[in-house]
Design an enzyme around this catalytic site. Structure first.
Site, PDB file in Angstrom:
ATOM      1  N   ASP A  39      -5.346 -13.477  -3.616  1.00  0.00           N
ATOM      2  CA  ASP A  39      -4.860 -13.395  -2.239  1.00  0.00           C
ATOM      3  C   ASP A  39      -5.029 -14.757  -1.587  1.00  0.00           C
ATOM      4  O   ASP A  39      -6.151 -15.188  -1.262  1.00  0.00           O
ATOM      5  CB  ASP A  39      -5.650 -12.337  -1.443  1.00  0.00           C
ATOM      6  CG  ASP A  39      -5.128 -10.924  -1.686  1.00  0.00           C
ATOM      7  OD1 ASP A  39      -4.162 -10.763  -2.461  1.00  0.00           O
ATOM      8  OD2 ASP A  39      -5.675  -9.980  -1.084  1.00  0.00           O
ATOM      9  N   GLU A  97     -11.163  -6.338  -4.940  1.00  0.00           N
ATOM     10  CA  GLU A  97     -11.181  -7.403  -3.920  1.00  0.00           C
ATOM     11  C   GLU A  97     -12.426  -7.288  -3.052  1.00  0.00           C
ATOM     12  O   GLU A  97     -12.679  -6.242  -2.444  1.00  0.00           O
ATOM     13  CB  GLU A  97      -9.921  -7.277  -3.058  1.00  0.00           C
ATOM     14  CG  GLU A  97      -9.857  -8.293  -1.933  1.00  0.00           C
ATOM     15  CD  GLU A  97      -8.547  -8.211  -1.158  1.00  0.00           C
ATOM     16  OE1 GLU A  97      -7.581  -7.576  -1.624  1.00  0.00           O
ATOM     17  OE2 GLU A  97      -8.506  -8.790  -0.050  1.00  0.00           O
ATOM     18  N   GLU A 114      -9.917 -13.388  -2.364  1.00  0.00           N
ATOM     19  CA  GLU A 114      -9.122 -13.837  -1.212  1.00  0.00           C
ATOM     20  C   GLU A 114      -9.812 -15.034  -0.563  1.00  0.00           C
ATOM     21  O   GLU A 114     -11.013 -15.002  -0.296  1.00  0.00           O
ATOM     22  CB  GLU A 114      -8.976 -12.700  -0.189  1.00  0.00           C
ATOM     23  CG  GLU A 114      -8.256 -13.198   1.067  1.00  0.00           C
ATOM     24  CD  GLU A 114      -7.940 -12.117   2.082  1.00  0.00           C
ATOM     25  OE1 GLU A 114      -7.443 -11.046   1.694  1.00  0.00           O
ATOM     26  OE2 GLU A 114      -8.181 -12.363   3.288  1.00  0.00           O
ATOM     27  N   LYS A 120     -15.059  -8.479   0.137  1.00  0.00           N
ATOM     28  CA  LYS A 120     -15.068  -9.007   1.501  1.00  0.00           C
ATOM     29  C   LYS A 120     -16.469  -8.775   2.052  1.00  0.00           C
ATOM     30  O   LYS A 120     -17.048  -7.717   1.797  1.00  0.00           O
ATOM     31  CB  LYS A 120     -14.008  -8.276   2.345  1.00  0.00           C
ATOM     32  CG  LYS A 120     -13.815  -8.862   3.732  1.00  0.00           C
ATOM     33  CD  LYS A 120     -12.660  -8.184   4.464  1.00  0.00           C
ATOM     34  CE  LYS A 120     -12.472  -8.792   5.841  1.00  0.00           C
ATOM     35  NZ  LYS A 120     -11.387  -8.138   6.608  1.00  0.00           N
ATOM     36  N   ASP A 178      -6.802 -14.598   8.025  1.00  0.00           N
ATOM     37  CA  ASP A 178      -5.566 -14.390   7.246  1.00  0.00           C
ATOM     38  C   ASP A 178      -4.451 -15.352   7.683  1.00  0.00           C
ATOM     39  O   ASP A 178      -3.308 -14.933   7.936  1.00  0.00           O
ATOM     40  CB  ASP A 178      -5.072 -12.938   7.365  1.00  0.00           C
ATOM     41  CG  ASP A 178      -6.023 -11.940   6.719  1.00  0.00           C
ATOM     42  OD1 ASP A 178      -6.773 -12.324   5.800  1.00  0.00           O
ATOM     43  OD2 ASP A 178      -6.014 -10.767   7.137  1.00  0.00           O
ATOM     44  N   ASP A 202       2.213   1.781   3.466  1.00  0.00           N
ATOM     45  CA  ASP A 202       3.115   0.778   4.065  1.00  0.00           C
ATOM     46  C   ASP A 202       4.550   1.289   3.974  1.00  0.00           C
ATOM     47  O   ASP A 202       5.425   0.882   4.740  1.00  0.00           O
ATOM     48  CB  ASP A 202       3.065  -0.558   3.308  1.00  0.00           C
ATOM     49  CG  ASP A 202       1.716  -1.245   3.397  1.00  0.00           C
ATOM     50  OD1 ASP A 202       0.937  -0.892   4.306  1.00  0.00           O
ATOM     51  OD2 ASP A 202       1.447  -2.124   2.554  1.00  0.00           O
ATOM     52  N   ASP A 211     -11.893 -12.357   9.977  1.00  0.00           N
ATOM     53  CA  ASP A 211     -10.922 -12.543   8.885  1.00  0.00           C
ATOM     54  C   ASP A 211      -9.577 -12.978   9.483  1.00  0.00           C
ATOM     55  O   ASP A 211      -8.841 -12.165  10.034  1.00  0.00           O
ATOM     56  CB  ASP A 211     -10.771 -11.196   8.160  1.00  0.00           C
ATOM     57  CG  ASP A 211      -9.881 -11.268   6.939  1.00  0.00           C
ATOM     58  OD1 ASP A 211      -9.708 -12.369   6.391  1.00  0.00           O
ATOM     59  OD2 ASP A 211      -9.373 -10.211   6.532  1.00  0.00           O
ATOM     60  N   ASP A 250      -1.737 -13.108   1.202  1.00  0.00           N
ATOM     61  CA  ASP A 250      -2.245 -12.009   2.030  1.00  0.00           C
ATOM     62  C   ASP A 250      -2.578 -12.600   3.394  1.00  0.00           C
ATOM     63  O   ASP A 250      -3.741 -12.866   3.708  1.00  0.00           O
ATOM     64  CB  ASP A 250      -3.481 -11.375   1.387  1.00  0.00           C
ATOM     65  CG  ASP A 250      -3.919 -10.141   2.154  1.00  0.00           C
ATOM     66  OD1 ASP A 250      -3.149  -9.693   3.029  1.00  0.00           O
ATOM     67  OD2 ASP A 250      -5.024  -9.637   1.916  1.00  0.00           O
ATOM     68  N   HIS A 310     -11.812 -14.239   2.589  1.00  0.00           N
ATOM     69  CA  HIS A 310     -13.009 -13.418   2.383  1.00  0.00           C
ATOM     70  C   HIS A 310     -14.157 -14.228   1.803  1.00  0.00           C
ATOM     71  O   HIS A 310     -15.311 -14.031   2.190  1.00  0.00           O
ATOM     72  CB  HIS A 310     -12.684 -12.215   1.497  1.00  0.00           C
ATOM     73  CG  HIS A 310     -11.652 -11.307   2.104  1.00  0.00           C
ATOM     74  ND1 HIS A 310     -11.198 -10.173   1.479  1.00  0.00           N
ATOM     75  CD2 HIS A 310     -10.978 -11.370   3.287  1.00  0.00           C
ATOM     76  CE1 HIS A 310     -10.306  -9.562   2.245  1.00  0.00           C
ATOM     77  NE2 HIS A 310     -10.147 -10.281   3.338  1.00  0.00           N
ATOM     78  N   HIS A 318       0.879  -1.172   0.000  1.00  0.00           N
ATOM     79  CA  HIS A 318       0.000   0.000   0.000  1.00  0.00           C
ATOM     80  C   HIS A 318       0.914   1.219   0.000  1.00  0.00           C
ATOM     81  O   HIS A 318       2.015   1.159   0.548  1.00  0.00           O
ATOM     82  CB  HIS A 318      -0.816   0.097   1.295  1.00  0.00           C
ATOM     83  CG  HIS A 318      -1.765  -1.013   1.525  1.00  0.00           C
ATOM     84  ND1 HIS A 318      -1.417  -2.178   2.156  1.00  0.00           N
ATOM     85  CD2 HIS A 318      -3.077  -1.122   1.235  1.00  0.00           C
ATOM     86  CE1 HIS A 318      -2.476  -2.957   2.236  1.00  0.00           C
ATOM     87  NE2 HIS A 318      -3.493  -2.355   1.689  1.00  0.00           N
ATOM     88  N   MET A 364       2.475  -5.624  -7.765  1.00  0.00           N
ATOM     89  CA  MET A 364       1.158  -5.056  -7.414  1.00  0.00           C
ATOM     90  C   MET A 364       1.307  -3.921  -6.408  1.00  0.00           C
ATOM     91  O   MET A 364       2.141  -3.994  -5.507  1.00  0.00           O
ATOM     92  CB  MET A 364       0.272  -6.172  -6.818  1.00  0.00           C
ATOM     93  CG  MET A 364      -1.120  -5.743  -6.442  1.00  0.00           C
ATOM     94  SD  MET A 364      -1.249  -5.020  -4.794  1.00  0.00           S
ATOM     95  CE  MET A 364      -1.760  -6.421  -3.822  1.00  0.00           C
TER      96      MET A 364
HETATM   97  C1  GLT Z   1      -5.872  -5.517   4.275  1.00  0.00           C
HETATM   98  C2  GLT Z   1      -6.963  -6.453   3.852  1.00  0.00           C
HETATM   99  C3  GLT Z   1      -6.569  -7.296   2.712  1.00  0.00           C
HETATM  100  C4  GLT Z   1      -6.343  -6.534   1.460  1.00  0.00           C
HETATM  101  C5  GLT Z   1      -5.201  -5.608   1.571  1.00  0.00           C
HETATM  102  C6  GLT Z   1      -5.109  -4.767   0.314  1.00  0.00           C
HETATM  103  S1  GLT Z   1      -5.219  -4.648   2.977  1.00  0.00           S
HETATM  104  O1  GLT Z   1      -4.842  -6.213   4.891  1.00  0.00           O
HETATM  105  O2  GLT Z   1      -7.309  -7.247   4.974  1.00  0.00           O
HETATM  106  O3  GLT Z   1      -7.474  -8.319   2.461  1.00  0.00           O
HETATM  107  O4  GLT Z   1      -6.036  -7.429   0.431  1.00  0.00           O
HETATM  108  O5  GLT Z   1      -5.686  -3.532   0.479  1.00  0.00           O
HETATM  109 MN    MN Z   2      -8.248 -11.151   4.796  1.00  0.00          MN
HETATM  110 MN    MN Z   3      -6.679  -9.459   0.761  1.00  0.00          MN
END
Ligand code: GLT
Ligand code: MN
Ligand code: MN
Length: 393
Positions: free
Chosen positions: A247, A183, A219, A185, A259, A59, A257, A293, A222, A56, A90
């Site tokens: 992702d 993306e 993702e 979510k 991750d 970041d 979420d 991600d 998500h 980002h 990206m």
């Molecule tokens: C954030 C989010 C991710 C996105 C990122 C890109 S930022 O961490 O949870 O799923 O992909 O903006």
């Molecule tokens: Mn996520």
């Molecule tokens: Mn993501």
């Protein structure tokens, strides 16, 4: 651990600065690990065998930094990226952290906030281009509501479209060769996010002015948060050439979420996802960067972060090998061949409507009772997948 699955740059694995750089803060507690500088992240990723690093705008460059400060930071960063042999495929814009976005960025009811968001995204795109990025991701983290009393959702969608259209038109006007990847979510941090799944995104894209340059960035976590199949979301995107980015991570259905490290939950889902991405059943695979991600458990220290990164990449490679072995398995091929068989050439009749085809369809000998008697051997087929996964076949 077998060196066979050690990643190399030809694997096209990428991580975001925000992923390996995650210091382990959550809504209930602060950071547990020291912050790793962006340049140290790049060095660590190169050592770990990654191909690229994504980011980002904020970041790397603090919110509100001057142009001179940005030039210095970006210059130093790019020197290290290049000397480590990495790329930045990206780039994305943080349109969620600053309080100005508390009620949305592209979907804020306040046109000044929308204008600020577009201007910030524009600058982040310029920075991405400077770094050689080919894809710009848009994750609308604040594009949503806690209460639908706030606005008519149709207005929100209309403003969202205007902003993406504006940025796409500006990108083309600049002569940049870029693709946008949206993306989805379902929720978090907002109560409900607009465009909550990849399927919603795919339809939204068809309403855009420059739809050819816009695709999706699904993702795992998500799609799974909604209880939906990531494999099906990705397949739908691939089938219409809209999988521009991905992702990869892991998630348990019904949770926040998470991750998590890729494939550390829902092993079978991850297996079929990798099989799809690698190409299966005579269909081509995905050739873009494979982005993780995800972040290390909060329990980890700095060493644990690199165990996490290595685990993501190794899991992908192990599953790619398992998927290839599954597809090459003669028994698997036999079961699939029996189920897909078309000895009487019936499938072609449905390809396109013609009156002759219709007549042929009407006189076909189709006995539903006989067709219904047939078992499909999917218990056997799925068990073969399991045995490949367990490593006993
Ligand atoms: C954030 C989010 C991710 C996105 C990122 C890109 S930022 O961490 O949870 O799923 O992909 O903006
Ligand atoms: Mn996520
Ligand atoms: Mn993501």
């Amino acid at each position: 651990m077998s060196a066979l699955y050690n990643p190399t740059s030809t694997d096209r694995f990428t991580f975001g600065l925000w992923t390996v750089g995650n210091p382990g803060a959550d809504p209930f507690g602060g950071p547990v690990r020291p912050r790793i500088s962006p340049t140290d992240i790049v060095r660590g990723l190169a050592k770990a065998g990654a191909y690229g690093v994504n980011l980002h705008d904020n970041d790397l460059v603090p919110f509100g930094a001057s142009a001179a400060e940005q030039d210095r930071i970006v210059g130093e960063f790019l020197d290290v990226v290049q000397s480590c042999g990495l790329v930045v495929p990206m780039a994305t814009t943080n349109l969620f952290s600053h309080p100005v976005f508390r009620d949305g960025a592209f979907t804020s009811s306040d046109p000044k906030v929308r204008a600020f968001a577009v201007r910030k995204a524009k600058r982040a795109i310029d920075m991405g281009v400077e770094m050689g990025a080919e894809t710009i991701v848009f994750w609308g983290g604040r594009e949503g509501v806690e209460t639908d009393a706030a606005r008519d959702c149709r207005d929100a969608l209309c403003w969202y479209r205007e902003c993406v259209d504006f940025l796409a038109a500006w990108t083309l006007d600049q002569g940049y060769s870029l693709r946008f990847a949206l993306e989805a979510k379902p929720n978090e941090p907002r109560g409900d996010l607009y465009l909550p799944t990849t399927g919603h995104m795919l339809h939204f894209i068809e309403t855009l002015d420059h739809r050819d340059m816009v695709g999706v960035n699904p993702e795992v976590a998500h799609e799974n948060m909604s209880g939906l199949s990531m494999v099906h979301a990705v397949a739908q995107a691939m089938e219409v050439n809209k999988l521009f980015h991905i992702d990869l991570n892991a998630q348990r259905i019904g949770r926040y979420d998470q991750d998590l490290r890729f494939a550390s939950e829902d092993l079978k889902g991850a297996f079929f996802l990798v099989r799809l991405l690698e190409g299966s059943c005579g269909r081509p695979g995905y050739s873009g960067p494979l982005h993780f991600d995800a972040h290390a458990y909060r329990t980890e220290d700095s060493d644990g972060v690199w165990d996490f990164a290595s685990g993501c990449m190794r899991n992908y490679k192990i599953l790619a090998a398992k998927a290839a072995a599954f597809d090459a398995d003669q028994e698997v091929q036999e079961i699939l061949a029996v189920n897909h068989a078309d000895p009487d050439g019936v499938g072609v009749l449905l390809k396109d409507y013609t009156r002759e085809g219709l007549r042929a369809l009407e006189v076909l000998d189709l006995d539903p009772e006989a067709l219904a008697k047939r078992g499909h051997q999917y218990e056997r087929l799925d068990q073969l997948a399991m045995e490949h996964l367990f490593g006993v076949r």
